[in-house]
Design a protein around this motif. Structure first.
Motif, mmCIF file in Angstrom:
data_model
loop_
_atom_site.group_PDB
_atom_site.id
_atom_site.type_symbol
_atom_site.label_atom_id
_atom_site.label_comp_id
_atom_site.label_asym_id
_atom_site.label_seq_id
_atom_site.Cartn_x
_atom_site.Cartn_y
_atom_site.Cartn_z
ATOM 1 N N VAL A 13 0.821 -1.218 0.000
ATOM 2 C CA VAL A 13 0.000 0.000 0.000
ATOM 3 C C VAL A 13 0.855 1.268 0.000
ATOM 4 O O VAL A 13 0.347 2.370 -0.230
ATOM 5 N N GLY A 14 2.166 1.109 0.268
ATOM 6 C CA GLY A 14 3.062 2.273 0.250
ATOM 7 C C GLY A 14 3.593 2.688 1.613
ATOM 8 O O GLY A 14 4.042 3.822 1.784
ATOM 9 N N LYS A 15 3.590 1.760 2.582
ATOM 10 C CA LYS A 15 4.069 2.083 3.934
ATOM 11 C C LYS A 15 5.517 2.575 3.926
ATOM 12 O O LYS A 15 5.850 3.586 4.536
ATOM 13 N N SER A 16 6.384 1.832 3.222
ATOM 14 C CA SER A 16 7.805 2.195 3.237
ATOM 15 C C SER A 16 8.043 3.503 2.479
ATOM 16 O O SER A 16 8.899 4.304 2.871
ATOM 17 N N THR A 17 7.277 3.721 1.418
ATOM 18 C CA THR A 17 7.396 4.977 0.661
ATOM 19 C C THR A 17 7.006 6.156 1.549
ATOM 20 O O THR A 17 7.697 7.187 1.581
ATOM 21 N N LEU A 18 5.909 6.002 2.284
ATOM 22 C CA LEU A 18 5.475 7.066 3.193
ATOM 23 C C LEU A 18 6.490 7.267 4.319
ATOM 24 O O LEU A 18 6.838 8.403 4.660
ATOM 25 N N MET A 60 9.494 -7.025 5.600
ATOM 26 C CA MET A 60 9.540 -7.617 4.258
ATOM 27 C C MET A 60 8.149 -8.078 3.855
ATOM 28 O O MET A 60 7.261 -8.197 4.680
ATOM 29 N N ASP A 61 8.000 -8.372 2.599
ATOM 30 C CA ASP A 61 6.748 -8.971 2.156
ATOM 31 C C ASP A 61 6.652 -10.391 2.683
ATOM 32 O O ASP A 61 7.643 -10.995 3.036
ATOM 33 N N PHE A 62 5.448 -10.895 2.752
ATOM 34 C CA PHE A 62 5.294 -12.269 3.207
ATOM 35 C C PHE A 62 4.280 -12.992 2.343
ATOM 36 O O PHE A 62 3.520 -12.384 1.609
ATOM 37 N N VAL A 117 -5.467 7.255 2.839
ATOM 38 C CA VAL A 117 -5.669 6.566 1.566
ATOM 39 C C VAL A 117 -4.558 7.003 0.618
ATOM 40 O O VAL A 117 -4.536 8.141 0.146
ATOM 41 N N ASN A 118 -3.636 6.101 0.376
ATOM 42 C CA ASN A 118 -2.435 6.427 -0.408
ATOM 43 C C ASN A 118 -2.670 6.198 -1.904
ATOM 44 O O ASN A 118 -3.670 5.611 -2.310
ATOM 45 N N LYS A 119 -1.728 6.647 -2.688
ATOM 46 C CA LYS A 119 -1.748 6.535 -4.149
ATOM 47 C C LYS A 119 -2.866 7.381 -4.744
ATOM 48 O O LYS A 119 -3.343 7.110 -5.847
HETATM 49 P P1 GDP Z 1 4.712 -1.340 1.403
HETATM 50 O O1 GDP Z 1 4.763 -2.780 1.034
HETATM 51 O O2 GDP Z 1 3.386 -1.005 2.068
HETATM 52 O O3 GDP Z 1 5.880 -0.871 2.203
HETATM 53 O O4 GDP Z 1 4.680 -0.501 0.031
HETATM 54 P P2 GDP Z 1 5.905 0.218 -0.727
HETATM 55 O O5 GDP Z 1 6.261 1.511 -0.075
HETATM 56 O O6 GDP Z 1 6.992 -0.765 -0.933
HETATM 57 O O7 GDP Z 1 5.196 0.583 -2.113
HETATM 58 C C1 GDP Z 1 4.616 -0.416 -2.946
HETATM 59 C C2 GDP Z 1 4.507 0.127 -4.360
HETATM 60 O O8 GDP Z 1 3.588 1.213 -4.400
HETATM 61 C C3 GDP Z 1 5.823 0.682 -4.895
HETATM 62 O O9 GDP Z 1 5.926 0.345 -6.257
HETATM 63 C C4 GDP Z 1 5.676 2.185 -4.723
HETATM 64 O O10 GDP Z 1 6.436 2.927 -5.626
HETATM 65 C C5 GDP Z 1 4.190 2.365 -4.964
HETATM 66 N N1 GDP Z 1 3.659 3.587 -4.305
HETATM 67 C C6 GDP Z 1 3.854 3.981 -3.036
HETATM 68 N N2 GDP Z 1 3.237 5.159 -2.794
HETATM 69 C C7 GDP Z 1 2.636 5.511 -3.951
HETATM 70 C C8 GDP Z 1 1.828 6.645 -4.352
HETATM 71 O O11 GDP Z 1 1.560 7.582 -3.594
HETATM 72 N N3 GDP Z 1 1.375 6.647 -5.628
HETATM 73 C C9 GDP Z 1 1.658 5.640 -6.507
HETATM 74 N N4 GDP Z 1 1.161 5.735 -7.736
HETATM 75 N N5 GDP Z 1 2.415 4.572 -6.176
HETATM 76 C C10 GDP Z 1 2.892 4.510 -4.909
#
Ligand code: GDP
Ligand code: MG
Length: 162
Positions: A13-18, A60-62, A117-119
């Motif tokens: 969902v983007g946890k690490s990106t956030l 990590m993913d699981f 709500v991300n993305k």
């Molecule tokens: P985690 O598994 O929850 O830590 O998710 P990640 O941070 O690894 O992100 C999973 C994927 O979603 C990656 O390909 C990111 O680049 C993408 N992603 C994360 N945030 C966003 C966003 O705000 N918008 C879009 N379009 N993609 C995002």
């Protein structure tokens, strides 16, 4: 002791990106907590004159088969140690079974919670955030972790809760 803000949510969902956007250029510390099967990233953030720790619970993913026990331990650990929980979902997928499972774990806790709500990279995706009212956790905030949209508002809300 610094307040702690934990990011929970299903994989991807983007946890690490956030997390990386919030801590900025600072370095994350990876801690292998005993009793927890996954690594957790810790970082420090400053906003509005407040300093707090941010925890990326994802590690990590699981495998999908591990999901129930894995997510339970991650969310329960976050509930124990964090002052504020960010529950992150994905605007593109709608509410999934995994989102519902996490919602069940956090719904009856008194812990301060923000549903993000991300993305939500554009107006159409920002509108789809309303669907997440269905999780029964109050008003969803739309953000884009990659673009940074809404992240300032999210941090404002966090610092008001600390
Ligand atoms: P985690 O598994 O929850 O830590 O998710 P990640 O941070 O690894 O992100 C999973 C994927 O979603 C990656 O390909 C990111 O680049 C993408 N992603 C994360 N945030 C966003 C966003 O705000 N918008 C879009 N379009 N993609 C995002
Ligand atoms: Mg991650």
């Amino acid at each position: 002791i610094k307040p702690k803000v934990a990011i929970v949510g299903r994989p991807n969902v983007g946890k690490s990106t956030l997390f990386n956007r919030i801590i900025g250029k600072r370095k994350a510390i990876v801690l292998d907590t005993p009793g927890i099967t996954r690594d957790r990233n810790y970082g420090t953030a400053d906003w509005n004159g407040r300093t707090f720790d941010v925890i990326d619970t994802g590690g990590m993913d699981f495998e999908p088969s591990d999901f129930n026990s894995e997510i339970n331990s991650q969310v329960n650990e976050a509930l124990k140690e964090a002052n504020v929980i960010i529950f992150l979902v994905d605007s593109n997928s709608g509410i999934t079974k995994q989102d519902d499972q996490i919602a069940k774990l956090v719904r009856n806790e008194k812990k301060k919670l923000i549903l993000a709500v991300n993305k939500a990279d554009n107006d159409v995706e920002r509108l789809s955030a309303y669907e997440f009212y269905g999780l029964g956790l109050g008003e969803p905030m739309s953000i884009s972790a990659t673009h940074g949209t809404g992240v300032g508002d999210l941090l404002d809300r966090i610092t008001k809760m600390l």
